[in-house]
Design an enzyme around this catalytic site. Structure first.
Site, PDB file in Angstrom:
ATOM      1  N   ASN A 198      46.205  -8.626 -16.167  1.00 21.03           N
ATOM      2  CA  ASN A 198      46.467  -8.054 -17.499  1.00 21.03           C
ATOM      3  C   ASN A 198      45.127  -7.667 -18.126  1.00 21.03           C
ATOM      4  O   ASN A 198      44.359  -8.546 -18.532  1.00 21.03           O
ATOM      5  CB  ASN A 198      47.205  -9.109 -18.346  1.00 21.03           C
TER       6      ASN A 198
ATOM      7  N   LYS B  44      44.589  -6.069 -20.885  1.00 24.55           N
ATOM      8  CA  LYS B  44      44.611  -6.054 -22.362  1.00 24.55           C
ATOM      9  C   LYS B  44      43.872  -4.809 -22.888  1.00 24.55           C
ATOM     10  O   LYS B  44      44.032  -3.730 -22.327  1.00 24.55           O
ATOM     11  CB  LYS B  44      44.012  -7.359 -22.900  1.00 24.55           C
TER      12      LYS B  44
ATOM     13  N   HIS C 202      54.381 -10.806 -24.129  1.00 22.74           N
ATOM     14  CA  HIS C 202      53.111 -11.537 -24.010  1.00 22.74           C
ATOM     15  C   HIS C 202      52.854 -12.275 -25.326  1.00 22.74           C
ATOM     16  O   HIS C 202      53.185 -11.766 -26.404  1.00 22.74           O
ATOM     17  CB  HIS C 202      51.967 -10.561 -23.704  1.00 22.74           C
TER      18      HIS C 202
ATOM     19  N   GLY D 134      42.675 -17.345 -22.522  1.00 23.53           N
ATOM     20  CA  GLY D 134      41.357 -16.925 -22.997  1.00 23.53           C
ATOM     21  C   GLY D 134      40.489 -18.058 -23.525  1.00 23.53           C
ATOM     22  O   GLY D 134      39.474 -17.823 -24.163  1.00 23.53           O
TER      23      GLY D 134
ATOM     24  N   SER E 208      43.690 -18.718 -18.437  1.00 28.71           N
ATOM     25  CA  SER E 208      42.366 -19.111 -17.946  1.00 28.71           C
ATOM     26  C   SER E 208      42.312 -19.325 -16.428  1.00 28.71           C
ATOM     27  O   SER E 208      41.617 -20.208 -15.937  1.00 28.71           O
ATOM     28  CB  SER E 208      41.856 -20.354 -18.680  1.00 28.71           C
TER      29      SER E 208
END
Ligand code: PGA
Length: 240
Positions: free
Chosen positions: A8, A10, A90, A167, A198
Site C-alpha cells: 500500500n 498511500k 483502510h 506506521g 509495521s
C-alpha cells in the site's frame, strides 16, 4: 499454499519512483501474488508500464457508480483500467475520512458489479485492545460482509491491521496475530487473511510463519523494490 504480498503506497510514492518500480519489476516468485497500490493519479501509467506479472490495485473507490460526485473515482472507471484489486476500509479512511459501514458496504457492492476484487481492511485501536474489546469491534466491522459478499468475491481477501501497529514500528505479537487470524478464519471460512502493520523485511518471515496468515499488506516497507522483492522471495520459500 499461495501467498499474497501487497504493498500500500498511500500518498508516499513519487510518480517517477512508482513508474520505475513497476517497469523494472522482475521479482515475481512462484506461488506468490504480488500487488502494489499506487495513488489514483499514477494508476494509468503503472498499469501500462508494469512488468512480469506484478498486479496493480487502487487504494479506494467511490460508493457511487456514476453521476455528479466531484472528486470521486468509480469502480467502473477502475475496472476499465484493467485493475486487479481495490482496498476497502483502510483504517486511515475510516478514521480520517469518517467512512462508515454503510459506505463500505456500498463500495463492496460497486466492486462486485464490475468484477473487481476488494481487499477489505479491519483492525482495532489501542484503546479497544486495552479495553479487551477487539472481537466486539471486529464483529462490528465485519457486519459489512454477508453471504452476498462471500459469494461475490472468491476468495474474499481480508487484511487484519491493528491501527496501533500501522506506521508505528510496533507490530502485533505473534500470539495476538494468531489469535485474531484463528477467529477470522472461523468467522469467514475460505477467506484469504493478510496481516498488516509495521511489516518490514526483518519481521516478514516470522509473521508469514504464523498459522492462519496467508500474506501481508505492507505500507512503508513496500516503497522499496529491493525490500518488496526480498519479502516476496521469503513468501515463495514458505509457500511450499
Ligand atoms: P505500515 O502500513 O506497513 O507502514 O505500518 C501498513 C498499512 O497501512 O497498510
Amino acid at each position: 499454499m499461495k501467498r499474497y504480498i501487497f504493498g500500500n503506497w498511500k500518498m508516499a510514492q513519487a510518480r517517477t519512483k512508482a513508474i520505475e518500480f513497476v517497469s523494472r519489476w522482475s521479482g515475481s516468485k512462484e506461488n506468490v501474488e504480488a500487488a502494489v497500490f499506487p495513488s489514483f493519479v499514477h494508476l494509468g501509467e503503472c498499469i501500462r508500464e508494469r512488468k512480469n506479472g506484478l498486479k496493480i490495485g487502487a487504494q479506494d473507490c467511490s460508493t457511487e457508480m456514476e453521476g455528479a460526485f466531484t472528486g470521486e473515482v468509480s469502480a467502473r472507471m477502475l475496472a476499465e483500467f484493467g485493475m486487479d484489486y481495490v482496498l476497502v476500509g483502510h483504517s486511515e479512511r475510516r478514521a480520517r475520512f469518517g467512512e462508515s459501514n454503510e459506505q463500505l458496504k456500498a463500495k463492496l457492492h460497486q466492486l462486485s458489479l464490475v468484477g473487481l476484487k476488494p481487499v477489505f481492511c479491519c483492525g482495532e485501536s489501542l484503546e479497544i485492545r486495552k479495553a479487551g474489546k477487539v472481537f466486539d469491534l471486529l464483529e462490528k466491522q465485519l457486519e459489512v460482509i454477508g453471504a452476498a459478499e462471500m459469494n461475490a468475491f472468491k476468495p474474499l481477501i481480508i487484511a487484519y491491521e491493528p491501527v496501533w501497529a500501522i506506521g508505528t514500528g510496533v507490530t502485533a505479537s505473534s500470539s495476538e496475530i494468531e489469535e485474531v487470524h484463528a477467529w477470522l478464519s472461523k468467522k469467514l471460512p475460505g477467506a484469504v487473511l493478510l496481516y498488516g502493520g509495521s511489516v518490514k523485511l526483518e519481521n516478514s518471515e516470522q509473521i508469514l510463519r504464523i498459522p492462519g496468515v496467508h500474506g501481508l499488506l505492507i505500507g512503508g516497507a513496500s516503497l522499496s523494490p529491493e525490500n518488496f522483492e526480498a519479502i516476496c522471495q521469503i513468501a515463495s520459500r514458505l509457500s511450499v
